[in-house]
Motif scaffolding. Structure first.
Motif, mmCIF file in Angstrom:
data_model
loop_
_atom_site.group_PDB
_atom_site.id
_atom_site.type_symbol
_atom_site.label_atom_id
_atom_site.label_comp_id
_atom_site.label_asym_id
_atom_site.label_seq_id
_atom_site.Cartn_x
_atom_site.Cartn_y
_atom_site.Cartn_z
ATOM 1 N N GLU A 58 0.829 -1.195 0.000
ATOM 2 C CA GLU A 58 0.000 0.000 0.000
ATOM 3 C C GLU A 58 0.871 1.256 0.000
ATOM 4 N N ASP A 59 0.237 2.369 -0.310
ATOM 5 C CA ASP A 59 0.920 3.667 -0.302
ATOM 6 C C ASP A 59 2.244 3.590 -1.060
ATOM 7 N N VAL A 60 2.177 3.146 -2.299
ATOM 8 C CA VAL A 60 3.373 2.958 -3.124
ATOM 9 C C VAL A 60 3.761 4.286 -3.755
ATOM 10 N N HIS A 61 5.031 4.636 -3.630
ATOM 11 C CA HIS A 61 5.563 5.865 -4.214
ATOM 12 C C HIS A 61 6.850 5.520 -4.949
ATOM 13 N N ILE A 62 6.880 5.836 -6.237
ATOM 14 C CA ILE A 62 8.073 5.620 -7.055
ATOM 15 C C ILE A 62 8.482 6.993 -7.574
ATOM 16 N N THR A 63 9.732 7.374 -7.300
ATOM 17 C CA THR A 63 10.179 8.714 -7.678
ATOM 18 C C THR A 63 11.464 8.655 -8.498
ATOM 19 N N PHE A 64 11.513 9.521 -9.488
ATOM 20 C CA PHE A 64 12.697 9.711 -10.327
ATOM 21 C C PHE A 64 13.124 11.166 -10.190
ATOM 22 N N PRO A 65 14.409 11.429 -9.950
ATOM 23 C CA PRO A 65 14.854 12.824 -9.942
ATOM 24 C C PRO A 65 14.720 13.403 -11.354
ATOM 25 N N CYS A 66 14.401 14.688 -11.431
ATOM 26 C CA CYS A 66 14.316 15.322 -12.740
ATOM 27 C C CYS A 66 14.455 16.831 -12.567
ATOM 28 N N SER A 118 20.859 12.079 -15.090
ATOM 29 C CA SER A 118 20.150 13.023 -14.221
ATOM 30 C C SER A 118 18.764 12.517 -13.824
ATOM 31 N N LEU A 119 18.308 11.399 -14.405
ATOM 32 C CA LEU A 119 16.997 10.832 -14.095
ATOM 33 C C LEU A 119 17.082 9.587 -13.202
ATOM 34 N N LEU A 120 18.267 9.200 -12.875
ATOM 35 C CA LEU A 120 18.487 8.012 -12.036
ATOM 36 C C LEU A 120 19.380 8.383 -10.865
ATOM 37 N N PRO A 121 19.365 7.669 -9.767
ATOM 38 C CA PRO A 121 18.582 6.465 -9.523
ATOM 39 C C PRO A 121 17.158 6.807 -9.105
ATOM 40 N N TYR A 122 16.247 5.863 -9.339
ATOM 41 C CA TYR A 122 14.873 6.045 -8.875
ATOM 42 C C TYR A 122 14.718 5.341 -7.534
ATOM 43 N N GLN A 123 13.621 5.672 -6.836
ATOM 44 C CA GLN A 123 13.370 5.046 -5.536
ATOM 45 C C GLN A 123 11.941 4.524 -5.481
ATOM 46 N N PHE A 124 11.774 3.353 -4.859
ATOM 47 C CA PHE A 124 10.489 2.695 -4.654
ATOM 48 C C PHE A 124 10.254 2.585 -3.152
ATOM 49 N N VAL A 125 9.094 3.050 -2.673
ATOM 50 C CA VAL A 125 8.746 2.942 -1.249
ATOM 51 C C VAL A 125 7.315 2.425 -1.168
ATOM 52 N N ILE A 161 11.929 -0.100 0.974
ATOM 53 C CA ILE A 161 12.574 1.063 0.363
ATOM 54 C C ILE A 161 13.655 0.524 -0.548
ATOM 55 N N LEU A 162 13.442 0.684 -1.820
ATOM 56 C CA LEU A 162 14.375 0.166 -2.827
ATOM 57 C C LEU A 162 14.912 1.337 -3.638
ATOM 58 N N THR A 163 16.209 1.358 -3.829
ATOM 59 C CA THR A 163 16.827 2.379 -4.663
ATOM 60 C C THR A 163 17.607 1.682 -5.762
#
Length: 167
Positions: A58-66, A118-125, A161-163
């Motif tokens: 639940e409450d999944v957030h995947i983010t990529f820097p940009c 500049s778009l990586l690394p991404y993070q999964f929470v 928390i995965l990076t």
């Protein structure tokens, strides 16, 4: 020290447990990311598949820097919703829940006028409520000095928390 005593009916997390693993089979999800260079920058495609259908994340957030100069454009995000969070300079994909139903797999695709680095690394929470990988139970709770039994409530959850590691 009475000033450090726990107050009745106020939540106080007393036990936290952490496990770090490089074993991918330990995770309930598989993530695959494919960045590709285009004439205007980079296209990122991220796919996920829930590999353990017995759980719900639940409450999944995947983010990529940009960077703001990247002018990111979301091509598709299914399930959930993806937006560019200008305040945090990131592409943010939010998924309410992943389970064995419709949320067992999904894809995000976006483009940005930026290079891959500049778009990586991404993070999964994500959070799994009600269970943990640590098979621990609280058997009793008592007052440290008087040894009186105390009533208590116990809430379990796991936060993943995965990076992604940069190549």
């Amino acid at each position: 020290d009475a000033s450090k005593a726990y107050r009745a009916n106020v939540e106080a997390p007393l036990l936290k447990w952490r496990l770090t693993s490089l074993n991918e089979d330990f995770l309930p999800i598989s993530l695959s990311c494919w960045p590709s260079q285009t004439a205007d920058g980079t296209t990122i495609v991220l796919e996920y598949e829930l590999t353990n259908n017995d759980i719900c994340l639940e409450d999944v957030h995947i983010t990529f820097p940009c960077p703001p100069s990247g002018r990111p454009a979301i091509v598709s995000a299914e399930p959930g919703e993806a937006v560019y969070d200008a305040g945090n300079h990131q592409v943010h994909w939010m998924i309410p829940s992943m389970d064995s139903g419709e949320g067992s797999s999904g894809t995000l695709e976006f483009t940005a006028a930026a290079d891959t680095a500049s778009l990586l690394p991404y993070q999964f929470v994500a959070t799994r409520r009600g269970k943990t990988k640590c098979p621990m139970e609280i058997l009793e709770c008592y007052h440290q000095e008087r040894k009186d039994a105390l009533t208590y409530a116990s809430t379990k959850s796991s936060t993943y928390i995965l990076t992604d590691r940069k190549s």
